[in-house]
Write a protein that holds these residues in place. Structure first.
Motif, mmCIF file in Angstrom:
data_model
loop_
_atom_site.group_PDB
_atom_site.id
_atom_site.type_symbol
_atom_site.label_atom_id
_atom_site.label_comp_id
_atom_site.label_asym_id
_atom_site.label_seq_id
_atom_site.Cartn_x
_atom_site.Cartn_y
_atom_site.Cartn_z
ATOM 1 N N SER A 12 0.815 -1.211 0.000
ATOM 2 C CA SER A 12 0.000 0.000 0.000
ATOM 3 C C SER A 12 0.845 1.255 0.000
ATOM 4 O O SER A 12 0.330 2.348 0.075
ATOM 5 N N GLN A 13 2.149 1.100 -0.089
ATOM 6 C CA GLN A 13 2.989 2.287 0.038
ATOM 7 C C GLN A 13 2.787 3.222 -1.147
ATOM 8 O O GLN A 13 2.490 2.776 -2.260
ATOM 9 N N SER A 14 2.961 4.455 -0.865
ATOM 10 C CA SER A 14 2.772 5.554 -1.826
ATOM 11 C C SER A 14 1.594 5.300 -2.757
ATOM 12 O O SER A 14 1.710 5.351 -3.974
ATOM 13 N N PHE A 15 0.504 5.012 -2.145
ATOM 14 C CA PHE A 15 -0.704 4.667 -2.888
ATOM 15 C C PHE A 15 -1.172 5.824 -3.750
ATOM 16 O O PHE A 15 -1.516 5.668 -4.914
ATOM 17 N N ARG A 16 -1.119 7.008 -3.173
ATOM 18 C CA ARG A 16 -1.617 8.179 -3.896
ATOM 19 C C ARG A 16 -0.794 8.438 -5.138
ATOM 20 O O ARG A 16 -1.324 8.681 -6.215
ATOM 21 N N GLN A 17 0.523 8.358 -4.975
ATOM 22 C CA GLN A 17 1.377 8.662 -6.113
ATOM 23 C C GLN A 17 1.232 7.626 -7.199
ATOM 24 O O GLN A 17 1.265 7.931 -8.378
ATOM 25 N N TYR A 333 9.641 10.419 2.001
ATOM 26 C CA TYR A 333 8.554 10.530 1.041
ATOM 27 C C TYR A 333 9.082 11.018 -0.307
ATOM 28 O O TYR A 333 8.675 10.552 -1.361
ATOM 29 N N GLU A 336 10.779 8.171 -2.004
ATOM 30 C CA GLU A 336 9.725 7.293 -2.525
ATOM 31 C C GLU A 336 9.189 7.855 -3.843
ATOM 32 O O GLU A 336 9.022 7.135 -4.827
ATOM 33 N N ALA B 601 11.235 3.302 4.574
ATOM 34 C CA ALA B 601 11.012 3.745 3.206
ATOM 35 C C ALA B 601 10.819 2.564 2.272
ATOM 36 O O ALA B 601 10.132 2.661 1.266
ATOM 37 N N HIS B 603 9.528 -0.393 2.958
ATOM 38 C CA HIS B 603 8.480 -1.333 3.292
ATOM 39 C C HIS B 603 7.298 -1.171 2.353
ATOM 40 O O HIS B 603 6.910 -0.067 2.016
ATOM 41 N N VAL B 604 6.740 -2.300 1.963
ATOM 42 C CA VAL B 604 5.705 -2.216 0.938
ATOM 43 C C VAL B 604 4.410 -1.628 1.464
ATOM 44 O O VAL B 604 3.610 -1.120 0.699
ATOM 45 N N ASN B 605 4.193 -1.734 2.738
ATOM 46 C CA ASN B 605 2.917 -1.243 3.242
ATOM 47 C C ASN B 605 3.072 -0.027 4.138
ATOM 48 O O ASN B 605 2.252 0.220 5.014
ATOM 49 N N SER B 606 4.139 0.722 3.918
ATOM 50 C CA SER B 606 4.346 1.868 4.792
ATOM 51 C C SER B 606 3.254 2.901 4.532
ATOM 52 O O SER B 606 2.626 2.928 3.483
ATOM 53 N N GLU B 607 3.093 3.728 5.493
ATOM 54 C CA GLU B 607 1.985 4.664 5.386
ATOM 55 C C GLU B 607 2.283 5.743 4.363
ATOM 56 O O GLU B 607 3.406 6.183 4.193
ATOM 57 N N ASP B 608 1.237 6.137 3.689
ATOM 58 C CA ASP B 608 1.364 7.111 2.622
ATOM 59 C C ASP B 608 1.160 8.499 3.199
ATOM 60 O O ASP B 608 0.045 8.971 3.342
ATOM 61 N N CYS B 609 2.243 9.114 3.557
ATOM 62 C CA CYS B 609 2.133 10.378 4.262
ATOM 63 C C CYS B 609 3.280 11.281 3.850
ATOM 64 O O CYS B 609 4.433 10.902 3.941
ATOM 65 N N SER B 610 2.937 12.451 3.368
ATOM 66 C CA SER B 610 4.001 13.293 2.835
ATOM 67 C C SER B 610 4.731 14.041 3.936
ATOM 68 O O SER B 610 5.834 14.491 3.762
ATOM 69 N N PHE B 612 6.843 14.442 7.176
ATOM 70 C CA PHE B 612 7.794 13.633 7.929
ATOM 71 C C PHE B 612 8.181 14.458 9.139
ATOM 72 O O PHE B 612 9.104 15.259 9.096
#
Lengths: 377, 1160
Positions: A12-17, A333, A336, B601, B603-610, B612
């Motif tokens: 689910s990482q960088s889902f938005r992008q 981010y 990413e 950074a 990890h596949v399921n890290s949170e999507d948050c700009s 930091f």
């Protein structure tokens, strides 16, 4: 070509992008194993809401999610834009979460976008709407986005957990973005701030303002913090207050820091976020954010660490000219973002560190994305 | 006397009294004499007579001026331009190849036996040309038109224009109009000079109407010894060399390659197993258009879409001479490259260069006394010498060696095998392209193993083949070795795995850098390891290269892109360890949750948050000394220091990568220690100075381009100079901006090293590329014809997905028939050619797109069709028939794409007809209009109308108001008046029309070129094939209307009414009389005078009657004579016509036969 080939991604990482870049580069994607091992597997509410938002602004896009929500199939359509759109965002994330991709998406629509978002306007995790309005939009203008028609109107505040805020976003559509050479940081000439309080006493605002201004006393006299006390229907459904500070430099850079304080948001499991449980006094919040802004200024760069991702995306979407930007230390981010850009648009950045200031200068050649859906008149 | 006579006979000289010279002279004379020139021009003649007119004139002048100006386009091609493509086109038998041959001969002094494929030559110090002969079929013409920079249209002067020329012109026009030059040939067939001149004139003017006034038409007067005369070829070449090319919008936004070489690199055994297996091919050619990025998909014209399996930049086979200052080209710089024509001395492959040397030119040097180990010998000698000698060291032929070689799988090489390889490189393939397909060249990236057991005479041999690094390696494992081989097999395997993974990593990196990066040493990379041990000394020369490859200190770029996986996993592991200590048993998902925001950074399921945010370690900014650190970042601080800060970065050097790495790590751990505060104040480069320099450069370049522009514009007959001086306005500013941007780009890009540069901007235009493409159908290789151009075009974002496109289309004026909706057409659009089914429409006033059954005759209409999307403003051209033996003009329509969409909005009219079944006052129940109640529900509220014009509205399904077993689909409607049972009720509506989702790519490269491609057939073709008559709707035919004469009943007035009527209005009922009444019966007796008058009148009447009759008879006679005459004439003319036609047919037939013979 009859069969569509999907780009396969994981997690689910960088889902938005991923969604944003997939839409812009019209690459169909499949995302597997979305929180497959988590307690709460699959897409979260705000992610679903984001998908709905993408469906609202675009035409003929196909979204398939499996039963558990761990697998998403997304085939982008054509970004239509249009007027009088309404989207109610999930309350698990604030508006900043939705606005970041939407701003870029709106630029490449068939028609200018005008959308009303409903939900949580401010929370500590994402950009506050004040920051978007006062810093993010200025970044867009750097890339040749016309300033008329680019606006964010905050009509009602709403904080977690109940939300109830409402903003009206208008984004013009462009043919293409122009590359920037943006390495000059300039010096901070003024600091502006916006505090708000909803369903609480405006005393909170005053104390935040007072505390924040105290921090800047040593550095700059030109500090002005506006307050925005809301009550009644404009105050949303939950009590809370927040602050957003933006430092403007002589070179036209906007560096921001913001936060919002509200009741802890119930997690999906039912337990309340632990760290946020005990709230700091408003003075401390003010000092914290002011210090954070100074920290961001210290890091250098033409944007703050929060906006790095957006900056890189815009650079990568430019015409096929060289863009050059300076940022402070790369945020996770941002890194990413860089990887995603390479994957979707094939844009690679080159890095040149500037040890004397601790900043990095990034150079890239834009992907030359042209807004193809615009009608030929 | 005699002298006098002579004098008198001579005419005295008479000075000229008129003419321009005399006028001038007299003027000068007048001036000398001081005579005032009082003849003033009429001042009123040039004054403004009408303000309106003057204004209009001025406006016109300004508009004309503006029309000349076009928006400057950004030129993003840096570096050496690729050779310009000169397409030579013309109908068959007009002398295309001969023109190319003589031009090539002129430029390079080489004879080309036959023209196959592109021929690249170095024409000048800064210019290369690639000649392409356009094939005679329409597919080839389309592809040629898409790549041509200059088209030379050959026209048979003795015959006149042929359709091919105009078709080609039209194709070019829609795909962006490249430069065009006409050449008339076969002019020696004219015996009459006057006729020749007339013909030239006529053809020239026709040519001009098609292109523009003043377009260049060149004449080649005739052949001398089977060649065009040298002088004319020289002139032609000069015209070619001075032509300037302007960028075309489609091409500048899409990369493309015109392949001048094609190799089949499928593993041979795969072909042996299955002749029809999918092939891997490599294509070579110059990159044109714009930069090619690695992940790009391409379209091979006539084959389909493919993703590039590998791209490699190659050294230019036909490089421009070095930029030494001298005039003209030396002879040895007049290079020449035409691999498909089988000439040219150099052939490049990914890992080898083949040099074709004539046998009599080769002289082998003596090898050392001891042949066996050349490697150990060459201590003090030149490495290159050793290398060459080792090449000569071949005792055995290739076949012999193949039998005896040991091929080790992983790195352990015997000398023989490596020698074999080298030898092969040197010997096997110089013959040219054709022989190579059978060679053992493998795909670069794939690694797969085959194991084969072969029973041979010396016991059991295991054969193992491996595809790796672009080569086939077959390991022969003998029986005696087998045992110990097996013993440590596992071990080996592991090693192998390691080695492989290493190799893969290397390759991956290379793959990402696309191995091109270092074009000079890319060749050696694969081989080097294996050859190390064997060649000893020889391998020395590679060492520096190797070192260069290995020693790449990790920089930020690698951290972000390359080694992302490793760094990320390391981070996660760390975190995991910590958490493991604390609580071992935890639900699966909890780990990631605890890791928290943004730290992980990778990890596949890290949170999507700009954001930091780490508030934990904030400094206490309230303290003054802390603030001092950033004091200079504020306007209250030291301005000069702040200015310095910005400057430094510009001159920052790249040696600090490692330090930066440290910086990056700092952030990851969340702390920050700026330990390199060494302010480099002594920067040598000033920003402003740089900027100034940039501007200067830009200006200079700008001036040059302007000059060029002027040259171009002069052709149009307008003098731009004066206007230029007048208006240094918008356009100039734009131009300058563009130029500054270009210079800036160059400045930035030149800073980078070659690898990163390719990473960042892709392969530059002008590089010679080798494109590897996997899994193309075998037909492409089997039916490959070098005479047809192979066009590989890059596909932009979103252009590989299909959708509906809306285009503004116009039937070509020379196409005889209008186009029918839903009849398939073949379009050439972008790089592609495909068949699709359009629906034509026209936009009504209210914005509705109304479907049209046929395209309008002379008007634009809209066409909607399904196909791979192209950006708006792309032109395309449509065909219905691609066959070469068609007589008419093959282009059916030209068009431009307006918009694309995922749905269409075309509507067509629909008229629902119903009849009343029950009428109640103003309400009527209508049947036959709808089939079900559901349908009625859809149409509730829509308006209906009767034939007589009574308007109404559909209310609801009328089932419940009728009796119970009433059928479905009866609607209740209300009207403004009562309608009759005999009325017909109409409902007029619009129904959406669906555009069929059909498109069929033209796979012309996958079939013999002389076969015409057949796709979906049109209705007409199908009907004529199956002998189906055109369906006729009887109701739609016009029939004579038979109307019964209406018989009205006599008017009957009711008695009551009659009684009330006044007498005058009352019907007077008179009984019928049996005898006529008195008035009728009474005789008239005239007076004598009256009688006389009456008689006279009667006479006159008679006379006139007779006169008229006479006149009529006369006229009739005249007409008869005329008719007879006419008939006679007709007979004669018919006869003559027939003869004429017969003659014409005979000659035409002869010509056709000749042509057919020529084609065979």
């Amino acid at each position: 070509m009859g069969k569509t080939t999907y780009k396969r991604l994981k997690g689910s990482q960088s889902f938005r992008q991923r969604l944003l870049l997939a839409t812009l580069s019209s690459t169909p994607i499949i995302i597997d194993e979305i929180r497959a091992d988590d307690m709460i597997p699959g897409l979260l509410r705000h992610e679903m809401s984001l998908l709905r938002l993408f469906e609202t602004v675009s035409d003929d896009c196909v979204v398939e999610v499996n039963e558990t929500g761990t697998r998403l199939k997304y085939k982008p359509g054509i970004v239509m834009g249009g007027k009088n759109l309404v989207h109610s965002c999930a309350l698990t994330r604030s508006m900043g979460y939705y606005l970041e991709p939407l701003l870029v998406l709106g630029l490449f629509g068939k028609k200018p976008l005008s959308i009303r978002l409903k939900g949580v306007t401010d929370d500590p995790k994402d950009l506050s709407v004040d920051t978007v309005r006062n810093a993010t939009l200025h970044i867009l203008k750097r890339f040749g986005v016309p300033s008329e028609g680019l606006d964010l109107k905050i009509e009602a505040r709403g904080v977690a957990p109940e939300g109830g805020g409402e903003v009206l976003l208008t984004v013009p559509n462009v043919q293409s973005l122009t590359a920037v050479q943006w390495v000059e940081e300039g010096m901070v000439k003024k600091i502006r701030g916006w505090t708000f309080s909803a369903r609480v006493s405006s005393d909170f605002e005053h104390s935040m303002r007072f505390a924040a201004r105290g921090v800047f006393n040593n550095l700059l006299p030109d500090v002005h913090i506006f307050n925005d006390h809301k009550s009644g229907p404009h105050a949303g459904k939950s009590p809370g207050y927040g602050i957003s500070l933006v430092a403007e430099t002589t070179a036209g850079c906007y560096i921001s820091a913001d936060t919002a304080v509200s009741c802890g948001r119930a997690d999906e499991t039912g337990e309340i976020d632990v760290e946020r449980q005990e709230r700091k006094p408003a003075e401390d919040t003010g000092v914290e954010i002011a210090s954070w802004l100074l920290q961001e200024i210290e890091k250098g760069g033409v944007v703050d660490s929060t906006h790095q991702g957006l900056l890189f995306i815009l650079c990568a979407l430019c015409q096929q000219d060289v863009s050059k930007v300076r940022v402070g230390t790369l945020s996770p981010y941002g890194v990413e973002t860089l990887r995603n850009l390479k994957e979707f648009l094939g844009v690679t950045f080159s890095f040149r560190p500037d040890p004397s200031t601790g900043t990095v200068i990034l150079t890239c050649v834009g992907s030359g994305l042209i807004n193809l859906s615009r009608k030929l008149s | 006397m005699a002298a006098d006579d002579l004098m008198s006979s001579q005419k005295s000289h008479r000075t000229r009294k008129s003419g321009p010279t005399m006028r001038k002279k007299s003027e000068i004379d007048k001036k000398k004499r001081g005579v005032a020139d009082n003849k003033q021009p009429n001042p009123r003649a040039f004054s403004v007579r009408s303000v309106v007119k003057a204004k209009r004139l001025k406006i016109r002048a300004v508009e004309k001026e503006q029309r000349r100006i076009h928006l400057p386009t950004a030129d993003r091609t840096y570096g050496e331009p690729p050779p310009f493509v000169v397409v030579v086109q013309g109908p068959p038998g007009v002398g295309k190849s001969l023109v190319i041959k003589s031009l090539v001969k002129h430029f390079t002094h080489q004879n080309v036996p036959e023209v196959r494929g592109p021929i690249t030559i170095v024409q000048g110090k800064k210019k290369r040309i690639q000649f392409v002969e356009c094939p005679n079929d329409i597919n080839g013409m389309i592809d040629c038109a898409k790549v041509a920079d200059l088209a030379i249209l050959l026209i048979d002067g003795s015959y006149g224009f042929e359709m091919e020329t105009f078709e080609f012109l039209n194709i070019m026009q829609v795909h962006g109009f490249p430069k065009v030059m006409g050449v008339l040939t076969h002019l020696d067939k004219f015996k009459d000079v006057k006729k020749l001149r007339k013909t030239k004139q006529r053809l020239k003017h026709r040519f001009w109407t098609e292109i523009y006034n003043g377009a260049k038409l060149f004449y080649l007067s005739g052949l001398i010894h089977g060649k065009y005369s040298q002088r004319e070829v020289l002139n032609l070449s000069r015209f070619i060399s001075v032509i300037k090319f302007h960028p075309l919008s489609w091409r500048t936004s899409h990369p493309y390659v015109l392949a001048d070489r094609l190799e089949d690199v499928t593993p041979p055994e795969k072909i042996q197993m299955d002749k029809k297996c999918d092939r891997n091919i490599t294509l070579y050619g110059y990159l044109r258009g714009c930069n090619l990025k690695k992940g790009m998909k391409v379209h091979i014209a006539g084959v389909g879409d493919y993703s590039l399996a590998g791209v490699t930049a190659f050294p230019d086979p036909c490089p421009l001479p070095s930029a030494a200052k001298k005039k003209g080209l030396r002879d040895r710089e007049k290079l020449f490259y035409a691999p498909m024509s089988g000439i040219g001395d150099l052939l490049y492959d990914k890992d080898a260069v083949y040099i074709n040397i004539n046998d009599h030119l080769v002289q082998y040097s003596k090898t050392d006394e001891v042949n066996g180990e050349p490697a150990n010998k060459g201590r003090g000698k030149d490495v290159g010498e050793d290398l060459v000698k080792s090449l000569q060291n071949t005792k055995y032929s290739v076949d012999e060696k193949l039998e005896k070689t040991f091929i080790n799988l992983f790195g352990k090489k015997t000398s023989a095998s490596s020698e074999r390889k080298l030898e092969e490189d040197a010997q096997s393939s110089p013959e040219g392209s054709d022989t190579e397909s059978s060679e053992e060249f493998q795909s670069g990236d794939e690694v797969d193993d085959h194991e084969m057991d072969v029973d041979s005479n010396d016991g059991k041999i295991k054969e193992k083949t491996e595809l790796r690094g672009g080569r086939l390696r077959r390991k022969a494992i003998f029986k005696d070795e087998d045992s110990d081989e097996d013993g440590d097999d596992d071990n080996d395997d592991e090693e192998a795995e390691d080695a492989e993974s290493d190799g893969n990593e290397d390759e991956d990196e290379d793959g990402e850098d696309e191995s091109v990066s270092d074009s000079q040493d890319s060749d050696e990379d694969d081989v080097e390891e294996s050859e190390d041990k064997v060649l000893g000394n020889i391998s020395k020369w590679k060492e520096p290269l190797k070192e260069k490859g290995r020693k790449k200190n990790p920089n930020l770029m690698q951290i972000v892109y390359g080694a992302s996986a490793s760094s990320a996993t390391a981070l996660i592991n760390e975190n995991n360890e910590i958490s493991d200590d604390e609580d071992f048993f935890k639900p699966k998902g909890e780990h990631s949750k605890n890791l928290g925001g943004g730290l992980d950074a990778g990890h596949v399921n890290s949170e999507d948050c700009s954001k930091f945010v780490n508030y934990g370690n904030l400094k206490n900014w309230k303290e003054k000394e802390v603030c001092e650190d950033i004091r200079d970042r504020f306007t209250t601080g030291d301005w000069s220091k702040a200015a310095l800060r910005n400057k430094n970065s510009v001159a920052g050097d790249e040696g600090e990568d490692d330090e930066l790495y440290g910086d990056f790590e700092d952030l990851e751990t969340g702390e920050k220690h700026n330990d390199h505060e060494n302010m480099e104040s002594g920067t040598n480069e000033d920003v402003e100075a740089a900027e100034r320099r940039l501007k200067k450069l830009a200006l200079r370049a700008n001036d040059k381009s302007e000059l060029e522009d002027d040259d171009n514009d002069n052709g149009d007959g307008i003098n731009p100079r004066n206007s230029e001086a007048k208006e240094p306005g918008f356009v100039d500013k734009l131009k300058e901006e563009l130029e500054i941007r270009k210079q800036m780009n160059l400045l930035e890009l030149n800073d980078l090293d070659e690898d990163t540069r390719i990473d960042i901007e892709g392969y530059r235009t002008g590089t010679y590329l080798r494109l590897e493409i996997h899994n193309v159908p075998y037909e492409m290789v089997d039916f490959f014809d070098p005479c047809h151009p192979v066009l590989i075009g890059g596909i932009g974002f979103g252009e590989d997905s299909a959708g509906y496109m809306q285009a503004r289309l116009k039937k070509h004026r020379w196409h005889k028939k209008v186009l029918k909706t839903r009849d398939p057409i073949i379009v050439s659009i972008g790089w592609r050619r495909y068949q699709t089914i359009p629906v034509y429409a026209i936009e009504d006033r209210n914005g509705r797109h109304r479907m049209l059954k046929y395209t309008p005759e002379h008007m634009h209409c809209l066409a909607m069709f399904w196909g791979p999307l192209v950006p708006p403003n792309t032109g395309f051209v449509a065909f219905q028939n691609l066959s070469t033996n068609q007589t008419g003009f093959r282009i059916t329509a030209t068009s431009v794409v307006l918009e694309y969409n995922h749905q269409t909005h075309i509507a067509k009219k629909i008229k629902l007809v119903g009849h009343p079944c029950k009428i109640k006052k103003n309400t009527a129940f209508i049947k036959d209009m709808f089939t079900s109640d559901l349908e009625i529900a859809r149409f509730e509220g829509s308006s209906v109308r009767t034939v007589s014009g009574i308007r109404g509205q559909v209310k609801k399904a009328g089932k419940n108001m009728l009796d119970n077993n009433a059928q479905e689909g009866i609607a209740r409607c209300t009207f403004e008046d009562q309608i009759k049972m005999s009325d017909i009720v109409f409902l007029r509506a619009w129904t959406p029309v669906e555009v069929p989702q059909f498109y069929n790519p033209l796979t012309t490269a996958l079939q013999p070129r002389d076969k015409t491609w057949t796709g979906m057939k049109t209705f007409r073709e199908l009907r004529s094939e199956h002998n189906i008559p055109i369906p006729v709707n009887k109701d739609s035919l016009y029939k004579p209307i038979e109307r019964k004469t209406k018989k009205f009943n006599p008017l009957v007035i009711p008695k009551k009414l009659q009684a009330e009527l006044p007498f005058a209005s009352k019907p007077k009922n008179k009984p019928a009389r049996k005898r006529p009444d008195l008035d009728a019966r009474r005789a008239v007796v005239m007076e004598p005078e009256e009688r006389k008058a009456h008689a006279i009148v009667q006479h006159y009447k008679l006379m006139s009657k007779v006169k008229i009759n006479k006149k009529k008879a006369k006229e009739q006679e005249k007409r008869k004579a005329y008719e007879a005459e006419k008939a006679k004439k007709e007979v004669i003319s018919k006869k003559r016509n027939r003869e004429e036609r017969r003659e014409r047919y005979r000659t035409e037939d002869k010509q056709k036969k000749k042509m057919r013979r020529g084609q065979d």
